[in-house]
Design an enzyme around this catalytic site. Structure first.
Site, PDB file in Angstrom:
ATOM      1  CG  HIS A 102      -2.150  -0.729   0.934  1.00 56.81           C
ATOM      2  ND1 HIS A 102      -3.249  -0.655   2.138  1.00 56.81           N
ATOM      3  CD2 HIS A 102      -2.431  -1.980   0.764  1.00 56.81           C
ATOM      4  CE1 HIS A 102      -3.950  -1.773   2.245  1.00 56.81           C
ATOM      5  NE2 HIS A 102      -3.392  -2.720   1.162  1.00 56.81           N
ATOM      6  CD  GLU A 162      -1.419   4.510   3.960  1.00 55.18           C
ATOM      7  OE1 GLU A 162      -2.317   4.900   3.952  1.00 55.18           O
ATOM      8  OE2 GLU A 162      -1.561   3.514   3.157  1.00 55.18           O
ATOM      9  CB  SER A 211      -9.206   6.856   5.518  1.00 58.50           C
ATOM     10  OG  SER A 211      -8.580   6.505   7.197  1.00 58.50           O
ATOM     11  CB  CYS A 262      -6.049  -0.637   5.268  1.00 60.22           C
ATOM     12  SG  CYS A 262      -4.357  -0.827   5.344  1.00 60.22           S
ATOM     13  CB  CYS A 314      -1.902   1.416   6.487  1.00 60.49           C
ATOM     14  SG  CYS A 314      -0.995   1.013   4.472  1.00 60.49           S
TER      15      CYS A 314
END
Length: 148
Positions: free
Chosen positions: A50, A52, A77, A79, A82
């Site tokens: 992802h 991040e 936002s 998950c 992350c």
């Protein structure tokens, strides 16, 4: 626009241009970006990259004090995965581009003392809204949801 959120948006656009999901992130310490990344699950055939996670990977090994003083910027936002990394490394402030298209684990982060600021940035919202509409199956895969 904050230059660091703009850098995260630039990362998201890079991911989209590569055929991936438009989510970007940067990690900032002492006013400079120490790690940047974008969602590269599609591009790398990865289960975990992802935006991040890619930013953490690119920041590399850092002393705990660096991560404790850092700010993570992300276009969406975060998950559960992350958010877990944010907690593990002690990031104390997260700036989120938007949470209208996906609400991650912001309450978990806040419950653990992380300051979470949500901008509801129209560029971030548009990137995700358009992507989800065009690629619903890929989006569901990214967030671990079986299609209806």
């Amino acid at each position: 626009m904050d230059a660091f959120m703009q850098a995260a948006i630039d990362e998201a656009r890079r991911g989209l241009a590569e055929g991936g999901i438009p989510i970007g992130s940067v990690i900032v310490h002492d006013g400079r970006i120490i790690g940047s990344g974008h969602n590269r699950r599609v591009q790398n055939g990865s289960a975990i990259l992802h935006g991040e996670m890619d930013a953490f990977e690119n920041a590399g090994r850092q002393p705990a004090s660096v991560y404790h003083q850092a700010v993570l910027y992300t276009t969406l936002s975060p998950c559960a995965m992350c958010s877990g990394a944010i907690l593990l490394y002690g990031i104390r402030r997260v700036v989120v581009g938007e949470n209208k298209t996906f609400m991650g684990e912001e309450e978990l982060l806040r419950s653990r003392g992380v300051t979470v600021e949500v901008l509801q940035d129209e560029t971030c919202i548009g990137l995700m809204r358009d992507f989800i509409a065009a690629h619903p199956a890929l989006w569901n895969e990214d967030i671990g949801v079986e299609p209806a």
